[in-house]
Design a protein around this motif. Structure first.
Motif, short mmCIF file in Angstrom:
data_model
loop_
_atom_site.label_atom_id
_atom_site.label_comp_id
_atom_site.label_asym_id
_atom_site.label_seq_id
_atom_site.Cartn_x
_atom_site.Cartn_y
_atom_site.Cartn_z
N ILE A 143 37.13 37.97 29.66
CA ILE A 143 36.94 39.26 30.49
C ILE A 143 37.41 39.25 31.97
N TYR A 147 40.69 41.36 33.45
CA TYR A 147 40.87 42.34 34.41
C TYR A 147 41.80 41.84 35.55
N GLU A 150 45.26 43.03 34.01
CA GLU A 150 45.28 44.40 34.09
C GLU A 150 45.74 44.88 35.56
N HIS A 151 44.98 44.06 36.75
CA HIS A 151 45.09 45.02 37.92
C HIS A 151 46.07 44.03 38.83
N LEU A 158 40.71 38.93 44.50
CA LEU A 158 39.74 40.02 43.95
C LEU A 158 38.92 40.42 45.22
N ASP A 162 36.03 44.55 42.95
CA ASP A 162 36.66 44.15 42.03
C ASP A 162 35.57 43.24 41.21
N ALA A 165 33.02 45.04 39.56
CA ALA A 165 33.46 45.65 38.14
C ALA A 165 33.31 44.55 37.10
N VAL A 166 33.74 43.28 37.38
CA VAL A 166 33.81 42.40 36.48
C VAL A 166 32.54 41.97 36.02
N GLU A 169 30.86 44.22 33.67
CA GLU A 169 31.54 44.01 32.28
C GLU A 169 30.73 42.70 31.63
#
Length: 208
Positions: A143, A147, A150-151, A158, A162, A165-166, A169
């Motif tokens: 996970i 991330y 992707e970013h 981060l 960020d 958001a992680v 998830e």
């Protein structure tokens, strides 16, 4: 090599330096613009020799280049090898074309290395998910890693948003239901456990 030619004496150290650096995969050729003949060849690969026709064509038909350098462009040898080539128009003190310096780099070893590395990098079989169903630490790594990829930012860069958001998830994946998961997540996110607890609290407060 026409050692008595002033252009060969002038440019020979440059040609030798380039050929030595890229040996044995690069050929360096110095062409005479006026006679359209080869002045010198360093690390010959194409079969050309001093005095052979250069077959340069008309230089005044070249697209303009502010520094007189053209390429890298691709060439192909009769045996199928691909070359990356660069040509530079060398001018005399009056600014007139005097010689053309060409470097032909054999891309074969680079392509072979790229193929080999791609074969190592690419998984050759589907991931056996049954082996990882209970591995919550693998879930954390996947996970966080997904991330980051992707970013396009490393974990250390981060932002708080960020990380929120992680963490969201990870909680959705049930990671925090596992005892001592916070220590593993904190290491993966390169943060302290107190910061992670604060992120979790903020996330849970924001929920309706």
């Amino acid at each position: 090599m026409t050692e008595t030619d002033a252009r060969v004496r002038l440019w020979s150290p440059v040609c030798e330096a380039v050929a030595a650096l890229l040996a044995p995969y690069a050929e360096v050729i110095l062409h005479d613009v006026r006679s359209d003949r080869v002045l010198g060849v360093w690390n010959p690969m194409s079969g050309r020799a001093p005095g052979a026709p250069s077959l340069l064509g008309e230089l005044d038909r070249l697209d303009s280049s502010p520094n007189g350098v053209y390429g890298p462009y691709e060439k192909l040898t009769a045996d199928g090898r691909r070359l990356s080539s660069v040509s530079a128009v060398l001018r005399d003190p009056d600014g007139e074309p005097s010689a053309v310096l060409c470097v032909n780099l054999d891309r074969t070893p680079l392509e072979q290395a790229a193929t080999l590395l791609a074969a190592f990098a690419a998984p050759s079989a589907p991931r056996p998910e049954a082996l990882f169903e209970q591995d919550w630490t693998d879930r954390v790594q996947r996970i966080v890693g997904a991330y980051v990829r992707e970013h396009g930012r490393p974990v250390e860069r981060l932002t708080r948003e960020d990380r929120l958001a992680v963490v969201a998830e990870l909680e959705l994946a049930g990671v925090f239901a596992v005892r001592r998961a916070t220590a593993v997540v904190a290491r993966a996110l390169r943060t302290s456990r107190s910061t992670l607890y604060a992120l979790l609290a903020e996330l849970r407060r924001s929920r309706p």
